[in-house]
Motif scaffolding. Structure first.
Motif, mmCIF file in Angstrom:
data_model
loop_
_atom_site.group_PDB
_atom_site.id
_atom_site.type_symbol
_atom_site.label_atom_id
_atom_site.label_comp_id
_atom_site.label_asym_id
_atom_site.label_seq_id
_atom_site.Cartn_x
_atom_site.Cartn_y
_atom_site.Cartn_z
ATOM 1 N N CYS A 39 0.833 -1.206 0.000
ATOM 2 C CA CYS A 39 0.000 0.000 0.000
ATOM 3 C C CYS A 39 0.866 1.255 0.000
ATOM 4 N N LYS A 40 1.929 1.265 0.822
ATOM 5 C CA LYS A 40 2.808 2.429 0.906
ATOM 6 C C LYS A 40 3.515 2.718 -0.410
ATOM 7 N N ILE A 41 3.739 1.665 -1.199
ATOM 8 C CA ILE A 41 4.396 1.840 -2.489
ATOM 9 C C ILE A 41 3.384 2.184 -3.578
ATOM 10 N N SER A 42 2.214 1.555 -3.539
ATOM 11 C CA SER A 42 1.212 1.716 -4.605
ATOM 12 C C SER A 42 0.533 3.078 -4.584
ATOM 13 N N ILE A 43 0.204 3.582 -3.401
ATOM 14 C CA ILE A 43 -0.567 4.819 -3.308
ATOM 15 C C ILE A 43 0.151 6.007 -3.944
ATOM 16 N N PRO A 44 1.454 6.237 -3.676
ATOM 17 C CA PRO A 44 2.123 7.359 -4.354
ATOM 18 C C PRO A 44 2.119 7.234 -5.872
ATOM 19 N N ILE A 45 2.234 6.019 -6.394
ATOM 20 C CA ILE A 45 2.194 5.825 -7.851
ATOM 21 C C ILE A 45 0.793 6.096 -8.368
ATOM 22 N N LEU A 46 -0.210 5.604 -7.652
ATOM 23 C CA LEU A 46 -1.613 5.773 -8.056
ATOM 24 C C LEU A 46 -2.013 7.244 -8.089
ATOM 25 N N TRP A 47 -1.481 8.008 -7.159
ATOM 26 C CA TRP A 47 -1.848 9.420 -7.054
ATOM 27 C C TRP A 47 -0.862 10.351 -7.759
ATOM 28 N N SER A 48 0.060 9.800 -8.519
ATOM 29 C CA SER A 48 1.006 10.649 -9.248
ATOM 30 C C SER A 48 0.364 11.307 -10.463
ATOM 31 N N ASP A 49 -0.703 10.679 -11.001
ATOM 32 C CA ASP A 49 -1.397 11.221 -12.181
ATOM 33 C C ASP A 49 -2.898 10.952 -12.058
ATOM 34 N N PRO A 50 -3.543 11.453 -11.004
ATOM 35 C CA PRO A 50 -4.939 11.072 -10.729
ATOM 36 C C PRO A 50 -5.945 11.639 -11.722
ATOM 37 N N PHE A 51 -5.631 12.756 -12.359
ATOM 38 C CA PHE A 51 -6.618 13.405 -13.228
ATOM 39 C C PHE A 51 -6.728 12.753 -14.608
ATOM 40 N N SER A 52 -5.932 11.716 -14.826
ATOM 41 C CA SER A 52 -6.039 10.972 -16.085
ATOM 42 C C SER A 52 -7.041 9.818 -15.972
ATOM 43 N N PHE A 53 -7.574 9.578 -14.772
ATOM 44 C CA PHE A 53 -8.540 8.493 -14.594
ATOM 45 C C PHE A 53 -9.775 8.758 -15.450
ATOM 46 N N ASN A 54 -10.254 7.718 -16.110
ATOM 47 C CA ASN A 54 -11.445 7.854 -16.963
ATOM 48 C C ASN A 54 -12.720 7.577 -16.170
ATOM 49 N N LYS A 55 -12.935 8.373 -15.172
ATOM 50 C CA LYS A 55 -14.162 8.257 -14.389
ATOM 51 C C LYS A 55 -14.395 9.572 -13.668
ATOM 52 N N LEU A 56 -15.574 9.694 -13.036
ATOM 53 C CA LEU A 56 -15.914 10.911 -12.312
ATOM 54 C C LEU A 56 -14.891 11.138 -11.194
ATOM 55 N N PRO A 57 -14.266 12.313 -11.137
ATOM 56 C CA PRO A 57 -13.156 12.550 -10.185
ATOM 57 C C PRO A 57 -13.634 12.834 -8.768
ATOM 58 N N ASN A 58 -14.316 11.871 -8.135
ATOM 59 C CA ASN A 58 -14.781 12.057 -6.759
ATOM 60 C C ASN A 58 -13.628 12.140 -5.767
ATOM 61 N N PHE A 59 -12.428 11.714 -6.196
ATOM 62 C CA PHE A 59 -11.265 11.740 -5.318
ATOM 63 C C PHE A 59 -10.840 13.151 -4.951
ATOM 64 N N ILE A 60 -11.322 14.160 -5.670
ATOM 65 C CA ILE A 60 -10.887 15.545 -5.444
ATOM 66 C C ILE A 60 -11.102 15.966 -4.000
ATOM 67 N N SER A 61 -12.198 15.510 -3.389
ATOM 68 C CA SER A 61 -12.491 15.908 -2.006
ATOM 69 C C SER A 61 -11.437 15.397 -1.030
ATOM 70 N N ARG A 62 -10.674 14.369 -1.419
ATOM 71 C CA ARG A 62 -9.624 13.844 -0.541
ATOM 72 C C ARG A 62 -8.556 14.894 -0.243
ATOM 73 N N TYR A 63 -8.379 15.803 -1.183
ATOM 74 C CA TYR A 63 -7.357 16.837 -0.993
ATOM 75 C C TYR A 63 -7.759 17.883 0.058
#
Length: 500
Positions: A39-63
Motif C-alpha cells: 500500500c505504501k508503495i502503490s498509493i504514491p504511484i496511483l496518485w502521481s497522475d490522478p486526473f487521467s482516470f477515466n471516471k468521475l473525479p470524486n477523489f478531489i475531495s480527498r485533498y
C-alpha cells in the motif's frame, strides 16, 4: 528472496515492479490492498497522475483535508461542496507528478457540476486555484507538465511558484499549448518565465500555438526555456509561423537533440543548425516546408533510425541522400505524398540496397512497379507495412495481378500488420490474401467492390493462418462486417492503425 519482496524488505525492487502498472489504475489499486508495505508503495504511484482516470473525479475531495483554516473557509463559501472534507491517511497532494492543466480544470469543473444542480463556473475556478496552491505548498515535484491557460491564475499562485523552486525542478516533459484568450496572456507568460528559471532538466519540450496573435510573445519566452536546459532530447513544434527565436535557442541543444518533429510550421534556412545535430536519430516533418528541411538534413552529419515525411510533395533526391547515410540504422520510415506520385525508381533502389533493417514501412502514392516486390523481399525484419498504391492505368490488369501475387508470396514471416489500399480501383484484395503466407494479426483493407468475395477470402485466410484477429475494412457496405463476424474482430480504424 520472494519472502523479502512480499514483506517489503526490498522496497526499491517493489517500486520498480509496481511502477510498470502506472497506467493500469485498477490493477494498481488492487496491489494497494495486498498489505501495508504494498500500500505504501502503490498509493504514491496511483496518485502521481490522478486526473487521467477515466471516471468521475470524486477523489478531489480527498485533498480538502489538507487545506488550512482560511482555505477551508473559502471552500465553504462555495456552497455544499465546502462541506465535503474527510480525513485521509496519506498526503495525496505531495504525490502529484503529472499535471495537465487543461485536463485538471475540466475534471474539477466536471466534479463541481456533478454536485451542484445550478453550478457556478466561478466555483470551479476557485477550487482549481485552491488545489494548485495545495500542490505547490505540499512539496510535490512534477515530472510532466502540460500548460494550457484557459482560466485566471491568482497572483498568489505565481508568488508561491517563485518561492518554491522544487515544484518545477525535476520536470522532464513539458508541453506548452495555445493561450485561449488575451486576458490569460500575462498569466501564461509569467508561468513560462518561472519555468525558465526553475526547470533546467527538461528532456522533451513541445510548443503548440494555434492563435497567431499570441504566437510571437509565447515563442520568445519559449526560447528562454530552451537556452538554460542541459539536455533536451526531443523538440516538437506545431503550427508555428515565426520560428526565429526558437531556432536560435535550439543551437545550444545540438549535442543532445535526438528527436525533432515539425508539424505545419513556417520553416526557413535557419534550420541549418540541424547540420550539427550529430546525435539526431528521429526526424518528422509533417506538412511543413519539407523541401527546405530535407535539403538541410541531407547535408547534415546525423544518421537516422526513424524518418517521417508527410507532404503535398517533396524532393526524393534529398530523401535518398538521407537514406544512404542512415543505411542499416534506419528502422522506421514513412513517406507520404498527398498531391503527386512519389518518384520511385531510385528511391526504391536506395531502400533495397542501403536499408535492410526496416521494421516499419509506410509508403503512399506509389505505383506498383516490379521494384516494389524486390524491396519487400529484402526487408526480412519487417513487422508493419502500409502500402497505399496507385494503379497505373497504362498497365494491363493481369500484369498488376502478377506483381501483387509475387509481393504477397514475398511478405516476410516477421510481418504482423498490413494496411493495404489502392488509391484508385483495387480488384486485387483477394489475390493478396490468397497468396499471403505472412502470419498477419492485424489487417486494414479498403473495399470498393467484390465485397461478398472479400468476406469469404478473409475467413479462408483466418482459417488457413490462424493468426488474423483484428480487421478494419473501409467500405460503404455496412453489412460487410456481419459476413465475417465470429471469425475476426472488426476494429475502428483509429484504434487499429499503427503510426510511425
Amino acid at each position: 528472496m520472494a519472502s523479502k519482496i512480499f514483506t517489503g524488505d526490498m522496497p526499491e525492487m517493489m517500486e520498480n515492479i509496481l511502477s510498470n502498472l502506472r497506467n493500469e489504475h485498477y490493477s494498481l489499486y488492487s496491489c494497494a490492498l495486498v498489505n501495508r508495505h504494498w500500500c505504501k508503495i502503490s498509493i504514491p504511484i496511483l496518485w502521481s497522475d490522478p486526473f487521467s482516470f477515466n471516471k468521475l473525479p470524486n477523489f478531489i475531495s480527498r485533498y480538502f483535508s489538507f487545506l488550512n483554516d482560511d482555505e477551508k473557509t473559502v471552500l465553504r463559501e462555495c456552497g455544499s461542496i465546502g462541506t465535503i472534507i474527510s480525513n485521509t491517511l496519506f498526503p495525496y497532494a505531495k504525490f502529484l507528478k503529472v499535471l495537465d492543466l487543461l485536463l485538471f480544470v475540466c475534471k474539477v469543473q466536471l466534479w463541481v457540476e456533478s454536485l451542484c444542480t445550478d453550478p457556478l463556473r466561478q466555483v470551479g475556478k476557485e477550487i482549481v486555484n485552491l488545489l494548485l496552491k495545495l500542490f505547490i505548498k505540499s512539496g510535490a515535484t512534477l515530472s510532466n507538465l502540460r500548460t494550457y491557460i484557459n482560466f485566471t491564475i491568482k497572483p498568489e499562485i505565481f508568488y508561491l511558484l517563485g518561492k518554491n523552486e522544487t515544484f518545477f525542478s525535476r520536470l522532464q516533459d513539458v508541453s506548452v499549448e495555445g493561450v485561449s484568450s488575451e486576458s490569460n496572456m500575462d498569466g501564461a507568460i509569467m508561468l513560462l518565465r518561472i519555468l525558465a528559471e526553475n526547470a533546467t532538466n527538461i528532456c522533451s519540450l513541445s510548443l503548440n500555438t494555434l492563435n497567431s496573435i499570441h504566437a510571437q510573445p509565447i515563442n520568445e519566452v519559449f526560447a528562454s526555456i530552451i537556452k538554460p536546459q542541459q539536455h533536451i532530447r526531443r523538440i516538437i513544434l506545431n503550427y508555428q509561423l515565426n520560428l526565429h527565436s526558437i531556432v536560435s535557442a535550439l543551437e545550444s541543444q545540438c549535442k543532445s537533440l535526438q528527436e525533432i518533429k515539425i508539424f505545419k510550421c513556417d520553416c526557413s534556412d535557419e534550420f541549418r543548425i540541424l547540420m550539427d545535430c550529430e546525435n539526431l536519430k528521429v526526424f518528422r516533418a509533417i506538412y511543413s516546408a519539407d523541401r527546405i528541411l530535407l535539403r538541410i538534413l541531407s547535408t547534415s552529419i546525423c544518421k537516422l533510425t526513424i524518418l517521417e515525411i508527410s507532404s503535398n510533395q517533396f524532393d526524393a533526391s534529398n530523401v535518398i541522400q538521407i537514406l544512404e547515410r542512415s543505411g542499416s540504422l534506419l528502422q522506421r520510415l514513412k513517406l507520404e505524398s498527398s498531391l503527386e506520385v512519389i518518384s520511385q525508381s531510385s528511391l526504391l533502389e536506395t531502400l533495397t540496397n542501403f536499408c535492410p533493417n526496416i521494421t516499419y514501412l509506410y509508403i503512399s502514392s506509389i505505383k506498383f512497379s516490379t521494384q516494389l516486390p524486390r524491396l519487400i523481399q529484402g526487408l526480412q525484419r519487417l513487422q508493419f507495412l502500409t502500402l497505399k498504391w496507385i494503379r497505373d492505368e497504362n498497365e494491363r490488369a493481369n500484369v498488376i495481378k502478377k506483381r501483387v501475387i509475387r509481393l504477397a508470396k514475398l511478405l516476410p514471416s516477421t510481418l504482423r500488420y498490413l494496411e493495404w489500399k489502392a488509391l484508385r480501383s483495387n480488384p486485387h484484395n483477394d489475390d493478396l490474401l490468397n497468396n499471403c503466407n505472412a502470419p498477419l494479426g492485424k489487417l486494414l483493407i479498403h473495399v470498393d467492390f467484390g465485397k461478398k468475395k472479400l468476406s469469404e477470402t478473409l475467413i479462408k485466410f483466418h482459417v488457413r493462418k490462424k493468426t488474423l484477429r483484428y480487421v478494419n475494412v473501409t467500405s460503404t457496405d455496412l453489412n460487410l462486417v456481419k459476413d465475417f463476424e465470429g471469425y475476426v474482430i472488426h476494429v475502428p480504424y483509429e484504434k487499429l492503425v499503427v503510426h510511425c
